[in-house]
Motif scaffolding. Sequence first.
Motif, PDB file in Angstrom:
ATOM      1  N   SER A 111       0.842  -1.203   0.000  1.00  0.00           N
ATOM      2  CA  SER A 111       0.000   0.000   0.000  1.00  0.00           C
ATOM      3  C   SER A 111       0.876   1.253   0.000  1.00  0.00           C
ATOM      4  N   LEU A 112       2.014   1.202   0.698  1.00  0.00           N
ATOM      5  CA  LEU A 112       2.911   2.360   0.714  1.00  0.00           C
ATOM      6  C   LEU A 112       3.490   2.628  -0.671  1.00  0.00           C
ATOM      7  N   TYR A 113       3.856   1.545  -1.370  1.00  0.00           N
ATOM      8  CA  TYR A 113       4.476   1.760  -2.686  1.00  0.00           C
ATOM      9  C   TYR A 113       3.462   2.169  -3.749  1.00  0.00           C
ATOM     10  N   ILE A 114       2.227   1.646  -3.649  1.00  0.00           N
ATOM     11  CA  ILE A 114       1.205   2.087  -4.617  1.00  0.00           C
ATOM     12  C   ILE A 114       0.882   3.556  -4.342  1.00  0.00           C
ATOM     13  N   ASN A 115       0.864   3.897  -3.059  1.00  0.00           N
ATOM     14  CA  ASN A 115       0.579   5.278  -2.661  1.00  0.00           C
ATOM     15  C   ASN A 115       1.608   6.243  -3.248  1.00  0.00           C
ATOM     16  N   LEU A 116       2.843   5.750  -3.441  1.00  0.00           N
ATOM     17  CA  LEU A 116       3.888   6.584  -4.038  1.00  0.00           C
ATOM     18  C   LEU A 116       3.455   7.057  -5.426  1.00  0.00           C
ATOM     19  N   VAL A 117       2.839   6.154  -6.203  1.00  0.00           N
ATOM     20  CA  VAL A 117       2.365   6.511  -7.544  1.00  0.00           C
ATOM     21  C   VAL A 117       1.287   7.585  -7.441  1.00  0.00           C
ATOM     22  N   GLY A 118       0.395   7.418  -6.456  1.00  0.00           N
ATOM     23  CA  GLY A 118      -0.658   8.414  -6.237  1.00  0.00           C
ATOM     24  C   GLY A 118      -0.073   9.777  -5.905  1.00  0.00           C
ATOM     25  N   LEU A 119       0.928   9.793  -5.007  1.00  0.00           N
ATOM     26  CA  LEU A 119       1.550  11.058  -4.612  1.00  0.00           C
ATOM     27  C   LEU A 119       2.204  11.728  -5.813  1.00  0.00           C
ATOM     28  N   TRP A 120       2.895  10.931  -6.616  1.00  0.00           N
ATOM     29  CA  TRP A 120       3.545  11.503  -7.810  1.00  0.00           C
ATOM     30  C   TRP A 120       2.522  12.085  -8.765  1.00  0.00           C
ATOM     31  N   SER A 121       1.410  11.355  -8.964  1.00  0.00           N
ATOM     32  CA  SER A 121       0.451  11.857  -9.956  1.00  0.00           C
ATOM     33  C   SER A 121      -0.184  13.156  -9.481  1.00  0.00           C
ATOM     34  N   ILE A 122      -0.468  13.244  -8.170  1.00  0.00           N
ATOM     35  CA  ILE A 122      -1.048  14.490  -7.650  1.00  0.00           C
ATOM     36  C   ILE A 122      -0.012  15.626  -7.742  1.00  0.00           C
ATOM     37  N   LEU A 123       1.235  15.331  -7.403  1.00  0.00           N
ATOM     38  CA  LEU A 123       2.280  16.363  -7.444  1.00  0.00           C
ATOM     39  C   LEU A 123       2.453  16.861  -8.875  1.00  0.00           C
ATOM     40  N   LEU A 124       2.525  15.922  -9.814  1.00  0.00           N
ATOM     41  CA  LEU A 124       2.707  16.281 -11.220  1.00  0.00           C
ATOM     42  C   LEU A 124       1.530  17.142 -11.691  1.00  0.00           C
TER      43      LEU A 124
END
Length: 610
Positions: free
Chosen positions: A279-292
């Motif tokens: 869940s932490l690593y999938i969340n990383l993708v979410g954080l990147w997409s929101i940041l981008l």
Amino acid sequence: MSGSSVAGSFAIADYVVFAFILLISAAIGVYYAWTDRSQRSSRDFLTGGRKLTALPVSMSLTASFMSAITVLANPAEVYRYGASIGFYAVSYVFTMLITSEVFLPVFYKLSITSTYEYLELRFNRATRLLGTMLFIVQTILYTGIVIYAPALALNQVTGMNLWGAVISTGVVCTFYCTMGGLKAVVWTDVIQLGVMLAGFLTVIIRSVVLKGGVITVISDSQHGGRLNLSDFDPNPLRRHTFWTLSIGGTFIWLSVYGINQAQVQRYISCKSMTHAKLSLYINLVGLWSILLSSVFAGMCLFSVYKSCDPWTTGRISAPDQLMPYLVMDILGDYPGLPGLFVAAVYSGSLSTVSSSINALAAVTVEDIIRPNTNFSEKHLSWMSKGMSFFYGVLCIGMTGLASLMGGILQATISIFGIIGGPLLGLFMLGILCPLANSKGALSGLVSGLVLSLWVGIGAQIYPPPHDMSRPLPLSTDGCNLTMAHGFNWTSSALPTQNSTALTPVHDDGKPVLAELYALSYLYFSPLGTIVAISVGLIVSILTGGCKLKVESRLMLQKEDTTCYYFIKMLKGKIKSRSGHLDLKDREMTFGNANPAFSDFELDLAKSAVS
């Protein structure tokens, strides 16, 4: 488009979209309250019965701290200071690695509801209570800002009633947290994350269409100096550089993902440790997409207003209103879309506030009520709901205080840094340093807190000089003067302030420590952490920490880390490989020749010699 005409353009369709999204959240709360009505224990209510899977939890992890502040403040940040904020992406990677390798294994195995329980197991009751109190203060302050900031920005641009918006957000949130517990919080977060991304995308797509393509937006940003991604200045006084964002950012996000109750509670509610790490690593993708999305939205913002800045011309009163202003400007003719954006901003708020309320309830029940009373599980379950309600009301009250604070992004991160830094140091002492004892832990926490509070308050009184924050130039050359009211557009409104700020005012009147106060606000957190750990270790060693025997489950064990498994796997492979090679070699030396034949040969040789 003067303020009044913009303010009036929030159409009925927009209110419908907005209300619909609030209703979905409330409905989820009712649904879980109904399906889990047999739940008797407060722990089930607060941790979702430990049956959640990686995907919804990862989305919820992303949504809960990507609040309205991300939707409003990040694009405004890019508009004023450039896209260097994108370096946060680096800090996210370090954060997830350290969290999943250091903090998660310890918390997951102890199966605790409150992270602060750990402090009592490892140190003593006093440390636990101090940690809990600090967390409660930090979270209530933060939540106040999170509810207030978007309400203010939207009120001034779309004409939505300020306190109406604040109270509706607070009430809906309090409602589904009180009714549904953690499961409701996680599933509403999943929906809210979708809405946030949809809101960003509508703005980005419309801006790109207006400007005639992505390339135009990027080249506009390039010419305006907004793509300042090559800033590797190591000076710690500079506000945003690669180093401040990646190092300072890592500490700040660690204090959120590694030890903050709201986040830990989520990944502990996963059904296995693998799900939790995933869940932490999938969340990383979410954080990147929101940041981008938020950085690109900021570039669109600059591209649209590059020759006529609405802030300098006085059409908006604060940079946080840039995004809502852009939305009303370019999406005003499409009924329903401004409503979607507003819903995105509010989803950001709701997700954060709900996770805060749930975490506050968990901490209060587990750390303050449970150890000091002997209520039954059923009573505690009702207490959890009561606490959710109480904190919901308290957070709405805190918005009043938030209305007195300055720029949003910086205020929130400063709060996290000042309180989160020393707390992070305290947990690191516990998990990584076997010598640390309770005296060291307490003195480390207090000294870290005192220092970071002192620097944080100093920075509020003596703001850092302009050459350290380096706002980029904004232009009003292309403004159609007749659009705004004459008196609004006297370009003296802002630039004069800038020019006075650039001249060194009363330099001799500043205290000697003004240099320390000018430290980038992102370094408040590492400062607190490092001081807490150093003081904690020194005091522990002086007070006999070397003789301390700590239970192994309270420390990080090498068996818990992924690296250990990889090394073990490699060793296993090498062993099995070397085993095969051995066999082959033996076959080559002894096996292929027929033994009878070789004996016979030897005999011949012997006889020949004799």
